[in-house]
Design a protein around this motif. Structure first.
Motif, PDB file in Angstrom:
ATOM      1  N   ARG A  60       0.844  -1.191   0.000  1.00 51.14           N
ATOM      2  CA  ARG A  60       0.000   0.000   0.000  1.00 51.14           C
ATOM      3  C   ARG A  60       0.881   1.243   0.000  1.00 51.14           C
ATOM      4  O   ARG A  60       1.945   1.276   0.627  1.00 51.14           O
ATOM      5  CB  ARG A  60      -0.927   0.029   1.232  1.00 51.14           C
ATOM      6  CG  ARG A  60      -1.914  -1.121   1.267  1.00 51.14           C
ATOM      7  CD  ARG A  60      -2.812  -1.129   0.042  1.00 51.14           C
ATOM      8  NE  ARG A  60      -3.547  -2.382  -0.067  1.00 51.14           N
ATOM      9  CZ  ARG A  60      -4.105  -2.824  -1.194  1.00 51.14           C
ATOM     10  NH1 ARG A  60      -3.965  -2.145  -2.304  1.00 51.14           N
ATOM     11  NH2 ARG A  60      -4.777  -3.961  -1.214  1.00 51.14           N
ATOM     12  N   GLU A 115      -2.776   5.903   1.298  1.00 49.60           N
ATOM     13  CA  GLU A 115      -3.818   5.253   0.499  1.00 49.60           C
ATOM     14  C   GLU A 115      -5.059   4.950   1.342  1.00 49.60           C
ATOM     15  O   GLU A 115      -4.968   4.431   2.450  1.00 49.60           O
ATOM     16  CB  GLU A 115      -3.266   3.953  -0.091  1.00 49.60           C
ATOM     17  CG  GLU A 115      -4.238   3.239  -1.015  1.00 49.60           C
ATOM     18  CD  GLU A 115      -3.624   1.997  -1.646  1.00 49.60           C
ATOM     19  OE1 GLU A 115      -4.379   1.058  -1.929  1.00 49.60           O
ATOM     20  OE2 GLU A 115      -2.391   1.983  -1.846  1.00 49.60           O
ATOM     21  N   SER A 117      -7.901   3.120   0.190  1.00 48.97           N
ATOM     22  CA  SER A 117      -8.680   2.229  -0.660  1.00 48.97           C
ATOM     23  C   SER A 117      -9.690   1.417   0.140  1.00 48.97           C
ATOM     24  O   SER A 117      -9.578   1.260   1.365  1.00 48.97           O
ATOM     25  CB  SER A 117      -7.750   1.285  -1.431  1.00 48.97           C
ATOM     26  OG  SER A 117      -6.917   0.574  -0.536  1.00 48.97           O
ATOM     27  N   ASP A 118     -10.685   0.890  -0.564  1.00 50.14           N
ATOM     28  CA  ASP A 118     -11.714   0.039   0.033  1.00 50.14           C
ATOM     29  C   ASP A 118     -11.150  -1.369   0.133  1.00 50.14           C
ATOM     30  O   ASP A 118     -11.225  -2.154  -0.805  1.00 50.14           O
ATOM     31  CB  ASP A 118     -12.967   0.068  -0.835  1.00 50.14           C
ATOM     32  CG  ASP A 118     -14.113  -0.736  -0.225  1.00 50.14           C
ATOM     33  OD1 ASP A 118     -13.947  -1.249   0.903  1.00 50.14           O
ATOM     34  OD2 ASP A 118     -15.163  -0.847  -0.877  1.00 50.14           O
ATOM     35  N   ARG A 119     -10.578  -1.674   1.283  1.00 49.15           N
ATOM     36  CA  ARG A 119      -9.924  -2.961   1.489  1.00 49.15           C
ATOM     37  C   ARG A 119     -10.101  -3.355   2.940  1.00 49.15           C
ATOM     38  O   ARG A 119     -10.675  -2.620   3.741  1.00 49.15           O
ATOM     39  CB  ARG A 119      -8.442  -2.859   1.153  1.00 49.15           C
ATOM     40  CG  ARG A 119      -7.715  -1.757   1.923  1.00 49.15           C
ATOM     41  CD  ARG A 119      -6.271  -2.066   2.125  1.00 49.15           C
ATOM     42  NE  ARG A 119      -6.087  -3.330   2.787  1.00 49.15           N
ATOM     43  CZ  ARG A 119      -5.014  -4.106   2.665  1.00 49.15           C
ATOM     44  NH1 ARG A 119      -4.019  -3.726   1.890  1.00 49.15           N
ATOM     45  NH2 ARG A 119      -4.916  -5.239   3.310  1.00 49.15           N
ATOM     46  N   GLY A 248     -12.697   8.107   0.139  1.00 48.51           N
ATOM     47  CA  GLY A 248     -12.285   6.888   0.824  1.00 48.51           C
ATOM     48  C   GLY A 248     -12.026   7.060   2.303  1.00 48.51           C
ATOM     49  O   GLY A 248     -11.572   6.110   2.963  1.00 48.51           O
ATOM     50  N   TYR A 251     -13.421   4.298   4.995  1.00 54.67           N
ATOM     51  CA  TYR A 251     -13.158   2.863   4.989  1.00 54.67           C
ATOM     52  C   TYR A 251     -12.448   2.378   6.254  1.00 54.67           C
ATOM     53  O   TYR A 251     -12.905   1.462   6.931  1.00 54.67           O
ATOM     54  CB  TYR A 251     -12.352   2.480   3.743  1.00 54.67           C
ATOM     55  CG  TYR A 251     -13.096   2.679   2.455  1.00 54.67           C
ATOM     56  CD1 TYR A 251     -14.393   2.180   2.289  1.00 54.67           C
ATOM     57  CD2 TYR A 251     -12.530   3.389   1.400  1.00 54.67           C
ATOM     58  CE1 TYR A 251     -15.095   2.378   1.101  1.00 54.67           C
ATOM     59  CE2 TYR A 251     -13.225   3.583   0.210  1.00 54.67           C
ATOM     60  CZ  TYR A 251     -14.502   3.083   0.069  1.00 54.67           C
ATOM     61  OH  TYR A 251     -15.192   3.276  -1.099  1.00 54.67           O
TER      62      TYR A 251
END
Length: 336
Positions: A60, A115, A117-119, A248, A251
């Protein structure tokens, strides 16, 4: 009047209330999606160079601030985890020590300029983020200072790869509340509840709207007030709002709110096994307690504690001189 009519009459207020509540919720969902700006201008958290790197363990992109103009052992600062977290939480310490030694402030995945992100976010991910930073960027043993839940990630990193952490200072750390050691069945039950809560909150229909409720200016100011003895630092409140209104941004905090980022039995499995010198800076805190800290300090020769008063979780903002004095005394003691 028949029984059915009386029953229907008694239900009417409840049905009307549920309808009103549903209407409010639906209205907020629409307002969230159409009227709230989720790309607010985000300034730098520090008046210092900001760099970007790709973690080798978690793959990441993460950002960090650094002032390496001075020589000496590096100081690494790790912020907390909350709905509006960022490296700005460590700004007073960064500004105080820059120019006297190399100083770094990492932004963990899901926060600041790192970052988002959708994780899946977990304490494993954040431990790897700290290890990536120490190994890939700092590249030498460092004094690490971590805040609140960030302390758990820093401590686990220090345990797993001891060579990268010379000493550890934990400010208002989680993990010292009095509770029984949890067995496998209890852990499994708690994990199931966390999974259920996360799945409920993370529904694409309302996850952004729910997070926007947590990230209003009023909400951010309210939660910050719980961590300040006096007035809230307005710079921190302003930056928290801006950081929470980025693409984001929801998240990672949803994993935190669901309880999925806390390490089970962190005290027994991690804290008590550390061999490096460890300092805990604490006083009162609205979100964690320090019930078991005195016992650990007595039992472990490498553990120290400094009470910085009057504070409620963010001593680096309200009592910077006392906080840095405690840190300097600690570092001086372990070097003697």
């Amino acid at each position: 009047m028949s029984k059915n009519h009386r029953k229907q009459g008694s239900l009417s207020p409840w049905l009307a209330g549920l309808g009103a509540l549903a209407g409010l919720a639906g209205g907020w969902i629409v307002y969230s999606s159409r009227a709230i700006n989720h790309q607010v201008f985000l300034p730098e958290a520090m008046d210092a160079p900001r760099e970007r790197f790709l973690g080798t363990r978690n793959s990441r992109f993460m950002n960090y601030y650094a002032d390496t103009s001075a020589a000496g052992r590096p100081l690494v600062l790790i912020h907390s985890i909350n709905a509006a977290a960022s490296a700005y939480e460590m700004r007073p310490l960064f500004d105080h020590y820059r120019g006297s030694r190399p100083v770094y402030a990492l932004e963990l995945p899901g926060f600041g300029f790192s970052e988002r992100s959708d994780r899946s976010y977990s304490y494993r991910l954040y431990t790897d983020a700290v290890l990536d930073f120490l190994a890939d960027i700092v590249q030498q043993p460092a004094d690490v200072v971590a805040l609140s839940l960030g302390s758990e990630f820093a401590a686990r990193a220090a345990l797993e790869e001891q060579g990268w952490v010379h000493s550890l200072a934990l400010i208002s750390p989680s993990g010292f509340t009095m509770r029984e050691n949890k067995g496998g069945s209890q852990r499994a039950s708690e994990n199931q509840f966390s999974d259920f809560l996360y799945n409920a909150l993370a529904s694409p229909l309302w996850s952004q709207a729910f997070y926007d409720l947590l990230a209003t200016r009023v909400s951010i100011h309210y939660f910050l007030q719980q961590s300040f003895e006096g007035e809230v630092d307005e710079g921190l409140a302003y930056y928290g709002y801006a950081s929470a209104h980025q693409p984001g941004a929801r998240y990672a905090p949803l994993y935190f709110v669901s309880g999925k980022l806390f390490s089970p039995n962190i005290r027994e499995e991690v804290y008590q096994r550390l061999t490096q010198p460890v300092l805990v800076i604490y006083d009162r805190d609205a979100f964690v307690s320090f019930d078991t800290l005195p016992t650990l300090v007595v039992q472990q020769d490498n553990w120290y504690a400094a009470r910085v008063t009057p504070t409620k979780g963010l001593p680096q903002f309200e009592q910077l001189a006392k906080t840095t004095a405690a840190l300097d005394q600690f570092w001086g003691k372990i070097e003697d």
